[in-house]
Scaffold this motif. Structure first.
Motif, PDB file in Angstrom:
ATOM      1  N   HIS A 128      33.451 -41.790   9.058  1.00 32.52           N
ATOM      2  CA  HIS A 128      33.119 -40.681   8.169  1.00 32.52           C
ATOM      3  C   HIS A 128      33.900 -39.443   8.587  1.00 32.52           C
ATOM      4  O   HIS A 128      34.342 -39.328   9.713  1.00 32.52           O
ATOM      5  CB  HIS A 128      31.616 -40.394   8.174  1.00 32.52           C
ATOM      6  CG  HIS A 128      31.110 -39.883   9.482  1.00 32.52           C
ATOM      7  ND1 HIS A 128      30.758 -40.731  10.503  1.00 32.52           N
ATOM      8  CD2 HIS A 128      30.930 -38.624   9.935  1.00 32.52           C
ATOM      9  CE1 HIS A 128      30.358 -40.010  11.537  1.00 32.52           C
ATOM     10  NE2 HIS A 128      30.460 -38.739  11.223  1.00 32.52           N
TER      11      HIS A 128
ATOM     12  N   SER B  19      34.511 -35.562   9.511  1.00 30.28           N
ATOM     13  CA  SER B  19      33.787 -34.491  10.177  1.00 30.28           C
ATOM     14  C   SER B  19      34.555 -33.206   9.961  1.00 30.28           C
ATOM     15  O   SER B  19      35.631 -33.207   9.367  1.00 30.28           O
ATOM     16  CB  SER B  19      33.646 -34.779  11.671  1.00 30.28           C
ATOM     17  OG  SER B  19      34.880 -34.545  12.320  1.00 30.28           O
ATOM     18  N   ALA B  20      34.031 -32.126  10.468  1.00 29.21           N
ATOM     19  CA  ALA B  20      34.710 -30.852  10.307  1.00 29.21           C
ATOM     20  C   ALA B  20      36.058 -30.843  11.001  1.00 29.21           C
ATOM     21  O   ALA B  20      36.866 -29.963  10.771  1.00 29.21           O
ATOM     22  CB  ALA B  20      33.834 -29.718  10.833  1.00 29.21           C
TER      23      ALA B  20
ATOM     24  N   THR C 179      25.148 -22.914   8.453  1.00 28.11           N
ATOM     25  CA  THR C 179      25.244 -24.261   9.012  1.00 28.11           C
ATOM     26  C   THR C 179      25.020 -24.211  10.516  1.00 28.11           C
ATOM     27  O   THR C 179      25.029 -23.140  11.128  1.00 28.11           O
ATOM     28  CB  THR C 179      26.627 -24.913   8.755  1.00 28.11           C
ATOM     29  OG1 THR C 179      27.585 -24.355   9.650  1.00 28.11           O
ATOM     30  CG2 THR C 179      27.069 -24.749   7.322  1.00 28.11           C
TER      31      THR C 179
ATOM     32  N   SER D  67      26.973 -26.424  12.327  1.00 26.59           N
ATOM     33  CA  SER D  67      28.137 -27.156  12.801  1.00 26.59           C
ATOM     34  C   SER D  67      28.573 -26.586  14.144  1.00 26.59           C
ATOM     35  O   SER D  67      28.756 -25.377  14.261  1.00 26.59           O
ATOM     36  CB  SER D  67      29.303 -27.018  11.821  1.00 26.59           C
ATOM     37  OG  SER D  67      29.039 -27.685  10.631  1.00 26.59           O
TER      38      SER D  67
ATOM     39  N   HIS E 250      35.994 -26.066   6.893  1.00 28.39           N
ATOM     40  CA  HIS E 250      35.169 -27.268   7.006  1.00 28.39           C
ATOM     41  C   HIS E 250      33.949 -27.019   7.889  1.00 28.39           C
ATOM     42  O   HIS E 250      34.055 -26.376   8.924  1.00 28.39           O
ATOM     43  CB  HIS E 250      35.969 -28.403   7.668  1.00 28.39           C
ATOM     44  CG  HIS E 250      37.204 -28.776   6.933  1.00 28.39           C
ATOM     45  ND1 HIS E 250      37.263 -29.869   6.107  1.00 28.39           N
ATOM     46  CD2 HIS E 250      38.437 -28.205   6.898  1.00 28.39           C
ATOM     47  CE1 HIS E 250      38.488 -29.959   5.611  1.00 28.39           C
ATOM     48  NE2 HIS E 250      39.205 -28.968   6.067  1.00 28.39           N
ATOM     49  N   ASP E 251      32.827 -27.582   7.470  1.00 32.27           N
ATOM     50  CA  ASP E 251      31.638 -27.611   8.320  1.00 32.27           C
ATOM     51  C   ASP E 251      30.940 -28.949   8.120  1.00 32.27           C
ATOM     52  O   ASP E 251      31.286 -29.706   7.226  1.00 32.27           O
ATOM     53  CB  ASP E 251      30.703 -26.431   8.026  1.00 32.27           C
ATOM     54  CG  ASP E 251      30.109 -26.462   6.627  1.00 32.27           C
ATOM     55  OD1 ASP E 251      29.372 -27.420   6.306  1.00 32.27           O
ATOM     56  OD2 ASP E 251      30.376 -25.529   5.846  1.00 32.27           O
ATOM     57  N   ASN E 252      29.980 -29.244   8.960  1.00 36.99           N
ATOM     58  CA  ASN E 252      29.298 -30.538   8.920  1.00 36.99           C
ATOM     59  C   ASN E 252      27.956 -30.483   8.209  1.00 36.99           C
ATOM     60  O   ASN E 252      27.056 -31.254   8.513  1.00 36.99           O
ATOM     61  CB  ASN E 252      29.092 -31.076  10.342  1.00 36.99           C
ATOM     62  CG  ASN E 252      30.380 -31.599  10.918  1.00 36.99           C
ATOM     63  OD1 ASN E 252      31.278 -31.979  10.183  1.00 36.99           O
ATOM     64  ND2 ASN E 252      30.486 -31.600  12.225  1.00 36.99           N
ATOM     65  N   ARG E 253      27.819 -29.592   7.242  1.00 39.81           N
ATOM     66  CA  ARG E 253      26.570 -29.522   6.487  1.00 39.81           C
ATOM     67  C   ARG E 253      26.886 -29.447   5.002  1.00 39.81           C
ATOM     68  O   ARG E 253      27.269 -28.387   4.494  1.00 39.81           O
ATOM     69  CB  ARG E 253      25.764 -28.302   6.913  1.00 39.81           C
ATOM     70  CG  ARG E 253      24.400 -28.298   6.261  1.00 39.81           C
ATOM     71  CD  ARG E 253      23.487 -27.295   6.892  1.00 39.81           C
ATOM     72  NE  ARG E 253      22.192 -27.388   6.263  1.00 39.81           N
ATOM     73  CZ  ARG E 253      21.380 -26.371   6.109  1.00 39.81           C
ATOM     74  NH1 ARG E 253      21.716 -25.188   6.545  1.00 39.81           N
ATOM     75  NH2 ARG E 253      20.224 -26.529   5.522  1.00 39.81           N
TER      76      ARG E 253
ATOM     77  N   ARG F 229      28.661 -36.074   4.436  1.00 37.26           N
ATOM     78  CA  ARG F 229      28.344 -35.668   5.806  1.00 37.26           C
ATOM     79  C   ARG F 229      28.970 -34.334   6.168  1.00 37.26           C
ATOM     80  O   ARG F 229      28.656 -33.768   7.202  1.00 37.26           O
ATOM     81  CB  ARG F 229      28.797 -36.737   6.777  1.00 37.26           C
ATOM     82  CG  ARG F 229      28.052 -38.028   6.560  1.00 37.26           C
ATOM     83  CD  ARG F 229      28.591 -39.106   7.453  1.00 37.26           C
ATOM     84  NE  ARG F 229      28.016 -40.370   7.046  1.00 37.26           N
ATOM     85  CZ  ARG F 229      27.308 -41.130   7.839  1.00 37.26           C
ATOM     86  NH1 ARG F 229      27.094 -40.777   9.070  1.00 37.26           N
ATOM     87  NH2 ARG F 229      26.825 -42.264   7.398  1.00 37.26           N
ATOM     88  N   SER F 230      29.904 -33.887   5.337  1.00 35.05           N
ATOM     89  CA  SER F 230      30.529 -32.597   5.574  1.00 35.05           C
ATOM     90  C   SER F 230      31.113 -32.075   4.278  1.00 35.05           C
ATOM     91  O   SER F 230      31.148 -32.787   3.271  1.00 35.05           O
ATOM     92  CB  SER F 230      31.613 -32.714   6.653  1.00 35.05           C
ATOM     93  OG  SER F 230      32.677 -33.515   6.201  1.00 35.05           O
TER      94      SER F 230
END
Length: 160
Positions: free
Chosen positions: A3, A5-6, A69, A71, A90-93, A135-136
């Motif tokens: 997956h 990610s940020a 977030t 992240s 980018h962030d993970n939320r 997921r992000s």
């Protein structure tokens, strides 16, 4: 299945000849200033007309990632083309979705971030990573030297 990610590299933004840069910063209140300084370093000489709108947009999007977030890291991709600059934060939320709001009063300090991005950006949007269970996400904006504005405010997975 892997997956995103940020910190996962993404596809080229403005074609194969664009310059592309990446910054990763910890989740810290200093992140917006670090991101602004990074952008100024990249575009200040070649595209000085984009510095002011670029730093405004960068500050708002990175501040939102920090404020909304958890992240541990915020990744920033900048792609520089002949007349365009594309930035993705980018962030993970993936949720809640950012959306421009009309503040109840112009003096309110919060709730105007994406409206401030929408004004100078040629376009902006959100890209999700992770398929049906994101997921992000990346909140992105594009600046153009010719100040053409259109197609803004879209949540469109087919764009940067």
């Amino acid at each position: 299945m892997p997956h995103a990610s940020a910190l996962t590299p993404s596809v080229p933004f403005l074609g194969p000849h664009a310059e592309r840069y990446r910054l990763s910063t910890p989740h810290t209140p200093r992140a917006p200033k670090i991101a602004r300084d990074f952008l100024v370093t990249l575009i200040g000489v070649q595209q000085p007309s984009l510095v002011e709108p670029g730093t405004l947009c960068m500050s708002e999007v990175v501040t939102n990632a920090i404020r909304h977030t958890r992240s541990p890291r915020i990744a920033i991709d900048v792609s520089i083309g002949d007349e365009r600059v594309l930035v993705r934060v980018h962030d993970n939320r993936p949720c809640p979705l950012p959306a421009p709001k009309q503040p109840r009063h112009e003096e309110f300090e919060h709730g105007r971030g994406l409206a401030l991005v929408e004004a100078p950006a040629a376009r902006w949007g959100i890209t999700f990573f992770g398929g049906l269970s994101p997921r992000s996400k990346a909140v992105w904006f594009e600046l153009r030297a010719a100040a053409e504005v259109g197609d803004s405010g879209a949540i469109r997975p087919d764009l940067p």
